[in-house]
Design a protein around this motif. Sequence first.
Motif, PDB file in Angstrom:
ATOM      1  N   UNK A  46     -33.668 -27.199  12.683  1.00  0.00           N
ATOM      2  CA  UNK A  46     -33.776 -26.519  11.250  1.00  0.00           C
ATOM      3  C   UNK A  46     -33.980 -27.233   9.885  1.00  0.00           C
ATOM      4  N   UNK A  47     -33.953 -28.833   9.663  1.00  0.00           N
ATOM      5  CA  UNK A  47     -34.030 -29.719   8.920  1.00  0.00           C
ATOM      6  C   UNK A  47     -35.478 -29.762   9.153  1.00  0.00           C
ATOM      7  N   UNK A  48     -35.898 -29.449   9.876  1.00  0.00           N
ATOM      8  CA  UNK A  48     -37.495 -30.083  10.469  1.00  0.00           C
ATOM      9  C   UNK A  48     -38.330 -29.315  10.166  1.00  0.00           C
ATOM     10  N   UNK A  49     -38.239 -28.199   9.843  1.00  0.00           N
ATOM     11  CA  UNK A  49     -38.840 -27.035   9.998  1.00  0.00           C
ATOM     12  C   UNK A  49     -38.828 -26.399   8.581  1.00  0.00           C
ATOM     13  N   UNK A  50     -37.455 -26.384   8.150  1.00  0.00           N
ATOM     14  CA  UNK A  50     -37.485 -25.291   7.077  1.00  0.00           C
ATOM     15  C   UNK A  50     -36.852 -26.081   6.012  1.00  0.00           C
ATOM     16  N   UNK A  51     -36.609 -27.461   6.100  1.00  0.00           N
ATOM     17  CA  UNK A  51     -35.672 -28.340   4.866  1.00  0.00           C
ATOM     18  C   UNK A  51     -34.226 -27.468   4.152  1.00  0.00           C
ATOM     19  N   UNK A  52     -33.663 -26.878   5.524  1.00  0.00           N
ATOM     20  CA  UNK A  52     -32.346 -26.224   5.745  1.00  0.00           C
ATOM     21  C   UNK A  52     -31.464 -26.190   6.850  1.00  0.00           C
ATOM     22  N   UNK A  53     -30.142 -26.130   6.673  1.00  0.00           N
ATOM     23  CA  UNK A  53     -29.014 -26.037   7.416  1.00  0.00           C
ATOM     24  C   UNK A  53     -29.519 -24.363   8.097  1.00  0.00           C
ATOM     25  N   UNK A  54     -28.664 -24.109   9.531  1.00  0.00           N
ATOM     26  CA  UNK A  54     -29.122 -22.452  10.151  1.00  0.00           C
ATOM     27  C   UNK A  54     -27.854 -22.102   8.868  1.00  0.00           C
ATOM     28  N   UNK A  55     -26.852 -22.645   8.514  1.00  0.00           N
ATOM     29  CA  UNK A  55     -25.966 -21.553   7.100  1.00  0.00           C
ATOM     30  C   UNK A  55     -26.894 -21.456   5.883  1.00  0.00           C
ATOM     31  N   UNK A  56     -27.678 -22.376   6.010  1.00  0.00           N
ATOM     32  CA  UNK A  56     -28.101 -22.432   4.317  1.00  0.00           C
ATOM     33  C   UNK A  56     -29.310 -21.228   4.279  1.00  0.00           C
ATOM     34  N   UNK A  57     -29.792 -21.137   5.756  1.00  0.00           N
ATOM     35  CA  UNK A  57     -31.485 -19.975   6.043  1.00  0.00           C
ATOM     36  C   UNK A  57     -30.179 -18.963   6.487  1.00  0.00           C
ATOM     37  N   UNK A  58     -29.609 -18.078   6.872  1.00  0.00           N
ATOM     38  CA  UNK A  58     -29.198 -17.069   7.008  1.00  0.00           C
ATOM     39  C   UNK A  58     -27.057 -17.002   7.089  1.00  0.00           C
ATOM     40  N   UNK A  59     -27.459 -15.515   6.394  1.00  0.00           N
ATOM     41  CA  UNK A  59     -25.554 -15.697   5.954  1.00  0.00           C
ATOM     42  C   UNK A  59     -24.876 -15.627   6.998  1.00  0.00           C
ATOM     43  N   UNK A  60     -25.403 -15.566   8.667  1.00  0.00           N
ATOM     44  CA  UNK A  60     -23.650 -15.972  10.137  1.00  0.00           C
ATOM     45  C   UNK A  60     -25.217 -16.210  10.933  1.00  0.00           C
ATOM     46  N   UNK A  61     -25.347 -17.398  11.341  1.00  0.00           N
ATOM     47  CA  UNK A  61     -25.709 -17.924  12.203  1.00  0.00           C
ATOM     48  C   UNK A  61     -24.680 -18.825  13.657  1.00  0.00           C
ATOM     49  N   UNK A  62     -24.821 -18.155  14.041  1.00  0.00           N
ATOM     50  CA  UNK A  62     -23.629 -18.075  16.494  1.00  0.00           C
ATOM     51  C   UNK A  62     -24.587 -20.027  16.357  1.00  0.00           C
ATOM     52  N   UNK A  63     -22.884 -21.119  16.561  1.00  0.00           N
ATOM     53  CA  UNK A  63     -23.595 -22.023  16.670  1.00  0.00           C
ATOM     54  C   UNK A  63     -23.550 -22.237  18.339  1.00  0.00           C
ATOM     55  N   UNK A  64     -22.704 -21.294  19.271  1.00  0.00           N
ATOM     56  CA  UNK A  64     -23.113 -21.120  20.566  1.00  0.00           C
ATOM     57  C   UNK A  64     -24.271 -20.299  21.053  1.00  0.00           C
ATOM     58  N   UNK A  65     -25.372 -20.734  21.760  1.00  0.00           N
ATOM     59  CA  UNK A  65     -26.195 -20.018  21.621  1.00  0.00           C
ATOM     60  C   UNK A  65     -25.748 -18.736  23.304  1.00  0.00           C
ATOM     61  N   UNK A  66     -26.410 -18.077  22.711  1.00  0.00           N
ATOM     62  CA  UNK A  66     -26.177 -17.089  24.387  1.00  0.00           C
ATOM     63  C   UNK A  66     -27.232 -16.954  25.205  1.00  0.00           C
ATOM     64  N   UNK A  67     -28.149 -17.517  25.323  1.00  0.00           N
ATOM     65  CA  UNK A  67     -28.867 -18.305  26.145  1.00  0.00           C
ATOM     66  C   UNK A  67     -29.475 -19.382  26.016  1.00  0.00           C
TER      67      UNK A  67
END
Length: 602
Positions: A128-149
């Motif tokens: 995410x840092x490489x693609x958006x210059x942001x962390x997942x938590x900065x880009x989204x209101x909520x981001x589950x750190x565990x993958x669902x698949x």
Amino acid sequence: MLPRLSRSLLVKRTIYTTFSFGAAYLADTELNASAVTRNLRTLWTCALISADYKLNFTPEHADRIPAIHQRVADRMYDLFTSNGGLYIKIGQAIGANAALMPAPFQQKFARLFDDAPQIPYRTVARVFQREFKKSPQELFAYFDEEAVASASVAQVHKARTWDGEWVAVKVQKPDVGRQIGYDLMAFRAVMWAFEKWVFDLPVYFAVDFISAHLRAELDFIAEASNSQRTASLIALEPRLAGKVHIPKVYPEYSTKRVLTAEWIDGVRLSDRDALARVVGEKVPERSGGMFADTEHKQRRNGVPESMRDVELFSAQMFDWGFVHCDPHPGNIIIRARPASSSSFFSLPSSLLSKSVLRDPELVLLDHGLYVTIRPHVKRQYASLWRALLSSDWDTIRNVTESWGVGEAGLFASAVLMRPVRMKRTGNGSSPHAEKDSGANGTTGDAGAELDAYEQSVRMKERLKRFLVDTDKMPKELIFLGRNMRIVQGNNQSLGSPVNRIKITAYWASRSLVTSNGRTPTTRTSLRAWWAQLDARELWQDVVFRTVMFSLDVVFLVSKLRQRVRALLGLANGGFEDELERSVRGFTRSAFGVEVGPEAFEG
């Protein structure tokens, strides 16, 4: 005894050599995603396979050949699972077309699933840092750190946008991008060696085409484009609009390595028990379910409605020329159709109630692997399908010869997934065909009298006659065959609720009648549609529909037999199962190959 100085020098050289190899291995692992190690493993495995066949595949050692096939299948399976990544995709391609391979390959590759361990969250955050210059938590209101698949190429996380919309975030595993160049180079080298040195079969001709599409599958921007294009085409098709759904893509949250799309609640086509609950079918030996008996009766056609993939992929092949090539059950979700056609919202299956539940809606996921069919190939393919069902053997032979295919009957059987034998009449004039009949489709077990070496030689010679001119063969057929095989497996896994052959053939014939193949919906479009009609194709379509009545009768008899056997408590099977038995009999008589049931698992 070595002098002390010599022993000291030997120890130093051993230490230096060990350190050098260790440093090289560590550098390859950390900086190069183990690409060199994986390629060395590939080359070593292929060298073992080549040597095994060269030394032991002889008439004198015919009794050892089954053991050779088992060793080779084990080595290939271990190679694909150890290397992971694109190797899993290659293994799945083998598994989808394993019916004519020796039994050990059928059994091994039927179990090769696209599953892999998750990459840790810190690696996801770096992407995410490489693609958006942001962390997942900065880009989204909520981001589950565990993958669902998690699959071999990417993994999916659940997230919520700042606007409150739930989304599925597909994150590409960083190692895959670094490995692909080496993987495809090894793939090219191995295919060349197998064609020129080991098996003497034309396999190298497809390398460039397959490699280009595997590369494209790693570009999530291209995948988003495929998804949006398919959604637009579905919206314009009255027979599919509102019945098939493509998840909405969020371009502002997507890049080449991250794809964000609408979150879909539903059940996978592969989850039969959950699917039965969603479509309202009764689940055996389970009480207190979601639906009452009256609801079961009201929705007894739910499973056939869920098999919209047959119509969807027929439209893709014959109308649009733009085909999703990975329609395995894990990429198809069935959900209750939303209450409003303009809404993308769907309640979780656990909360569905009678007031919300509507007709099943098919949701197609994973749009990375598509193939575009050239217009003349699309028309030839549609002509071939119609000819197969209307016994137009001249058209079949003309199409297959133009594609560089020397065995028209074998090719027809592969396309139709039903045994078709073509031969000329006694005076050598027009060709005709014999169709295997009966439950097992056997026309003699000549192949069973051959030993393992003779069976393998017989298959090899037949396949060499099949691929006469690989320069003429449309490469699109490689992926079309995969698509058709998976769709057949999907239908078979649900007890053959729809007549796949009939549906596919009707779409093929309709596409030939007009330039766009679509049914008119208004008076204006009716005039335009009539102006585009081809009189000759229209007449052939009428003849075709008349002939197709016989297939309806066969299908209805099959369904009646299926219900009677179920009432009597006997072993059951659907239309696709009968076709499977027929194909197994055909491969035994034509090739001397005993095909196990594992080869037909969807």
